[in-house]
Motif scaffolding. Structure first.
Motif, PDB file in Angstrom:
ATOM      1  N   ARG A 116       1.441   3.929   0.990  1.00 28.79           N
ATOM      2  CA  ARG A 116       2.392   4.948   1.162  1.00 28.79           C
ATOM      3  C   ARG A 116       2.092   6.157   0.246  1.00 28.79           C
ATOM      4  N   LEU A 117       2.402   7.523   0.409  1.00 26.92           N
ATOM      5  CA  LEU A 117       2.392   8.534  -0.113  1.00 26.92           C
ATOM      6  C   LEU A 117       3.314   8.516  -1.393  1.00 26.92           C
ATOM      7  N   ALA A 118       3.022   8.849  -2.398  1.00 28.19           N
ATOM      8  CA  ALA A 118       4.003   9.005  -3.688  1.00 28.19           C
ATOM      9  C   ALA A 118       3.403  10.361  -4.354  1.00 28.19           C
ATOM     10  N   GLY A 119       4.026  11.409  -3.796  1.00 27.09           N
ATOM     11  CA  GLY A 119       3.583  12.841  -4.123  1.00 27.09           C
ATOM     12  C   GLY A 119       2.199  12.803  -3.847  1.00 27.09           C
ATOM     13  N   SER A 120       1.395  13.206  -5.148  1.00 25.95           N
ATOM     14  CA  SER A 120      -0.126  13.420  -4.764  1.00 25.95           C
ATOM     15  C   SER A 120      -0.867  12.250  -4.926  1.00 25.95           C
ATOM     16  N   SER A 121      -0.334  10.827  -5.207  1.00 19.19           N
ATOM     17  CA  SER A 121      -0.932   9.673  -5.309  1.00 19.19           C
ATOM     18  C   SER A 121      -0.673   8.995  -4.233  1.00 19.19           C
ATOM     19  N   ILE A 122      -1.404   7.776  -3.910  1.00 17.97           N
ATOM     20  CA  ILE A 122      -0.971   6.633  -2.994  1.00 17.97           C
ATOM     21  C   ILE A 122      -0.687   5.348  -3.657  1.00 17.97           C
ATOM     22  N   VAL A 123       0.477   4.896  -3.163  1.00 15.46           N
ATOM     23  CA  VAL A 123       0.786   3.222  -3.841  1.00 15.46           C
ATOM     24  C   VAL A 123       0.524   2.476  -2.686  1.00 15.46           C
ATOM     25  N   TRP A 124      -0.007   1.136  -3.324  1.00 16.15           N
ATOM     26  CA  TRP A 124      -0.654   0.311  -2.130  1.00 16.15           C
ATOM     27  C   TRP A 124      -0.349  -0.997  -2.341  1.00 16.15           C
ATOM     28  N   VAL A 125      -0.354  -1.981  -1.350  1.00 19.57           N
ATOM     29  CA  VAL A 125      -0.208  -3.337  -1.417  1.00 19.57           C
ATOM     30  C   VAL A 125      -1.160  -3.868  -0.438  1.00 19.57           C
ATOM     31  N   LEU A 126      -1.968  -5.101  -0.648  1.00 25.52           N
ATOM     32  CA  LEU A 126      -2.761  -5.692   0.296  1.00 25.52           C
ATOM     33  C   LEU A 126      -2.693  -6.914   0.259  1.00 25.52           C
ATOM     34  N   GLU A 127      -3.115  -7.792   1.393  1.00 27.25           N
ATOM     35  CA  GLU A 127      -3.299  -9.002   1.267  1.00 27.25           C
ATOM     36  C   GLU A 127      -4.652  -9.629   2.128  1.00 27.25           C
ATOM     37  N   THR A 128      -5.232 -10.400   1.215  1.00 32.32           N
ATOM     38  CA  THR A 128      -6.498 -10.919   1.714  1.00 32.32           C
ATOM     39  C   THR A 128      -6.531 -12.137   2.822  1.00 32.32           C
ATOM     40  N   VAL A 129      -7.364 -12.479   3.460  1.00 32.68           N
ATOM     41  CA  VAL A 129      -7.659 -13.643   4.459  1.00 32.68           C
ATOM     42  C   VAL A 129      -8.164 -14.719   3.674  1.00 32.68           C
ATOM     43  N   ASP A 130      -7.557 -15.863   3.417  1.00 33.73           N
ATOM     44  CA  ASP A 130      -7.710 -16.941   2.751  1.00 33.73           C
ATOM     45  C   ASP A 130      -8.451 -18.021   3.524  1.00 33.73           C
ATOM     46  N   GLY A 146      11.693   9.775   4.026  1.00 35.40           N
ATOM     47  CA  GLY A 146      10.715  10.997   4.247  1.00 35.40           C
ATOM     48  C   GLY A 146       9.256  10.398   3.834  1.00 35.40           C
ATOM     49  N   ARG A 147       9.309   9.486   3.210  1.00 31.89           N
ATOM     50  CA  ARG A 147       7.977   8.793   2.583  1.00 31.89           C
ATOM     51  C   ARG A 147       6.994   8.469   3.956  1.00 31.89           C
ATOM     52  N   LYS A 148       5.837   8.454   3.616  1.00 31.39           N
ATOM     53  CA  LYS A 148       4.888   8.067   4.764  1.00 31.39           C
ATOM     54  C   LYS A 148       4.071   7.037   4.346  1.00 31.39           C
ATOM     55  N   SER A 149       3.697   6.098   5.468  1.00 27.98           N
ATOM     56  CA  SER A 149       2.801   5.130   5.156  1.00 27.98           C
ATOM     57  C   SER A 149       1.788   4.953   6.222  1.00 27.98           C
ATOM     58  N   LYS A 150       0.841   4.114   6.094  1.00 27.87           N
ATOM     59  CA  LYS A 150      -0.228   3.680   7.017  1.00 27.87           C
ATOM     60  C   LYS A 150      -0.740   2.202   6.859  1.00 27.87           C
ATOM     61  N   ALA A 151      -1.422   1.632   7.727  1.00 29.31           N
ATOM     62  CA  ALA A 151      -2.041   0.247   7.547  1.00 29.31           C
ATOM     63  C   ALA A 151      -3.571   0.666   7.534  1.00 29.31           C
ATOM     64  N   VAL A 152      -4.113  -0.114   6.867  1.00 30.66           N
ATOM     65  CA  VAL A 152      -5.712   0.119   6.923  1.00 30.66           C
ATOM     66  C   VAL A 152      -6.268  -1.534   6.904  1.00 30.66           C
ATOM     67  N   LEU A 153      -7.662  -1.513   7.381  1.00 28.94           N
ATOM     68  CA  LEU A 153      -8.074  -2.860   7.434  1.00 28.94           C
ATOM     69  C   LEU A 153      -9.403  -2.596   6.541  1.00 28.94           C
ATOM     70  N   THR A 163      -4.380   3.382  10.779  1.00 27.80           N
ATOM     71  CA  THR A 163      -3.437   4.137  11.530  1.00 27.80           C
ATOM     72  C   THR A 163      -3.406   5.368  10.880  1.00 27.80           C
ATOM     73  N   ALA A 164      -2.779   6.312  11.861  1.00 28.06           N
ATOM     74  CA  ALA A 164      -2.174   7.699  11.047  1.00 28.06           C
ATOM     75  C   ALA A 164      -0.990   7.369   9.875  1.00 28.06           C
ATOM     76  N   TRP A 165      -0.822   8.300   9.452  1.00 27.17           N
ATOM     77  CA  TRP A 165       0.652   8.219   8.299  1.00 27.17           C
ATOM     78  C   TRP A 165       1.712   8.403   9.402  1.00 27.17           C
ATOM     79  N   PHE A 166       2.706   7.581   9.268  1.00 28.92           N
ATOM     80  CA  PHE A 166       3.901   7.632   9.912  1.00 28.92           C
ATOM     81  C   PHE A 166       5.148   7.781   9.026  1.00 28.92           C
TER      82      PHE A 166
END
Length: 166
Positions: A116-130, A146-153, A163-166
């Protein structure tokens, strides 16, 4: 006579005790070889978890069952081929809680990533395949108000789809 009976009893119980010990050792050995239920491994950036619903899995929020794939520019589902597999990345959203990412048919070394966009930085969370599973999904990331987020592999630290920012 009594001494001979005691020796025979001791031999028999000693054998039974040895068998019992052997049985217990085999049980522990088999248990060690049996895969445990896989638990995904979450990681997150500094700043993640400061907004409502962040740090919760989608099924643990008040929006459980209300997540859907929104009309994201370019689509809320993406695919990529890695290690001979076609991996599917999906972006889910709920207007009451936020969003999360899910990957399916993914080998170890791959991760679902929510940004997710947080001002000029990106905050993230991830989960691995176990081990023992071929999917992963992230905890919720708050892209409300008004915050935007996207999914990444990612697989082995290579960005394969997003995906694009939503």
């Amino acid at each position: 006579m009594m001494a001979r009976r005691n020796r025979e009893t001791t031999r028999r119980t000693g054998r039974r005790g040895g068998r019992a010990l052997f049985g217990v050792a085999c049980a522990f050995g088999l248990a060690a070889l049996t895969p445990l239920q896989a638990q995904a491994a979450p990681m997150q950036s500094v700043g993640y978890g400061t907004l409502p619903n962040e740090g919760l899995y989608p099924g643990k929020t008040s929006c459980s069952g209300q997540y859907h794939q929104p009309n994201v520019p370019g689509g809320a589902t993406k695919t990529a081929v890695w290690a001979g597999r076609t991996i599917t990345l999906r972006y889910f959203y709920s207007r009451g809680c936020g969003s999360y990412a899910r990957i399916d048919n993914a080998p170890r070394g791959c991760a679902a990533h929510s940004n997710r966009l947080a001002g000029s930085s990106i905050v993230w969370v991830l989960e691995t395949v176990d081990p023992g599973i071929d999917y992963a999904y992230t905890k919720v990331i708050n892209n409300l108000d008004g915050r935007k987020s996207k999914a990444v592999l990612f697989c082995n630290d290579q960005r394969l789809a997003e995906t694009a920012w939503f």
